[in-house]
Each structure stands twice: as structure tokens, then as C-alpha cells.
Design an enzyme around this catalytic site. Sequence first.
Site, PDB file in Angstrom:
ATOM      1  N   HIS A 139       0.838  -1.196   0.000  1.00  0.00           N
ATOM      2  CA  HIS A 139       0.000   0.000   0.000  1.00  0.00           C
ATOM      3  C   HIS A 139       0.872   1.245   0.000  1.00  0.00           C
ATOM      4  O   HIS A 139       2.010   1.221   0.458  1.00  0.00           O
ATOM      5  CB  HIS A 139      -0.990   0.026   1.171  1.00  0.00           C
ATOM      6  CG  HIS A 139      -0.369  -0.080   2.526  1.00  0.00           C
ATOM      7  ND1 HIS A 139       0.173  -1.248   3.030  1.00  0.00           N
ATOM      8  CD2 HIS A 139      -0.204   0.836   3.507  1.00  0.00           C
ATOM      9  CE1 HIS A 139       0.619  -1.048   4.252  1.00  0.00           C
ATOM     10  NE2 HIS A 139       0.418   0.229   4.568  1.00  0.00           N
ATOM     11  N   HIS A 141       0.876   5.317   1.046  1.00  0.00           N
ATOM     12  CA  HIS A 141       0.234   6.355   1.840  1.00  0.00           C
ATOM     13  C   HIS A 141       0.283   7.681   1.089  1.00  0.00           C
ATOM     14  O   HIS A 141       1.335   8.042   0.545  1.00  0.00           O
ATOM     15  CB  HIS A 141       0.975   6.563   3.169  1.00  0.00           C
ATOM     16  CG  HIS A 141       0.964   5.394   4.078  1.00  0.00           C
ATOM     17  ND1 HIS A 141       0.141   5.333   5.177  1.00  0.00           N
ATOM     18  CD2 HIS A 141       1.674   4.243   4.074  1.00  0.00           C
ATOM     19  CE1 HIS A 141       0.350   4.191   5.817  1.00  0.00           C
ATOM     20  NE2 HIS A 141       1.280   3.511   5.161  1.00  0.00           N
TER      21      HIS A 141
END
Length: 164
Positions: A139, A141
Site C-alpha cells: 500500500h 500512503h
Amino acid sequence: MEGRRLALLYSHLCPSPSPSLLPLSIVSPSACAPYRKESLRDDCVFCLIIRGESPAFKLYEDDMCLCILDTRPLSRGHSLIIPKSHFSSLDATPPSVVAAMCSKVPFLGNAIMKATGSDSFNLLVNNGAAAGQVIFHTHIHIIPRKAGDCLWTSEFYRVCIGVL
């Protein structure tokens, strides 16, 4: 289409009291999602969100990735771009998936900055436990920033208290 996405993103970051927006905020499995159920894990919170088995505030979704608000934000609007297939780290993620995620950064970053009144954002990937990765599903940010917010320790000492 871009205007509709920006409006949806803005509605999540600056919600109105209208209850009609609430059903849009919970992630649901997409009919166009190409993820294969076998490529997701039962013990991964992001995989549960992708399957629609765990709630999240969705800002954006396409056939390759999903962008949600972080549940433990460092700043208002802190968001995560997540691939719809499970890869434990960035180095385990195919380049085509990384490219699909990164191609959304300009659109999502600008929309998040506009919605939060920020003038900048950090793009961050924690890759591996020593780098601070907590959820082992790739992922990225997006962390909205404002001048003088002193989010990082080095900024706090340099800007906020005048040391260093």
C-alpha cells in the site's frame, strides 16, 4: 467522470449531514473488479476490505486498485492506495500493479489536497517490518500536509521549537 470522482472524494473528506451519502462511503465489492478470490487472503485486513467483508471509507476504486482513508491518520485526509490482489510487500508486487497504483497519485493527491485545504502531500511506502510496515499487503500512503504542521520529528525540532 473525473468530476464525479472528485465529488465523491470530497464528500468523504468533508461530509455533509445528508444521510444519502452514507451508503457510498462503505466499500462494496465491485462488479468490474478483476481480482480473483484466490489471490486474496483471509487473514489480511486489506483483502477483507477489497472483498467487502470489512468496512472502509472508499475514496476511489478502479479495476486494479482501491483508495481508502487511513483508520489511524497522521493528518486529515491521510489515505492509502491498495492493489486489489494480495502482495505482501512492494518488492513482491508486479511492476504493472505498482504502475497502476502510482498512476493514480497525481489525481488522488490533488483531490485530497483540494478537499483538505492542504498545500502539499507526502507519498510514503513502508516496505518491510524494519521500515515500519504493519499490514503486509502492499500500500502507498498519501499524507496531506500544510506548512508548519510539524508532522515529522525533524520538522518539529527545526520549525516548531527552533532547534537544529
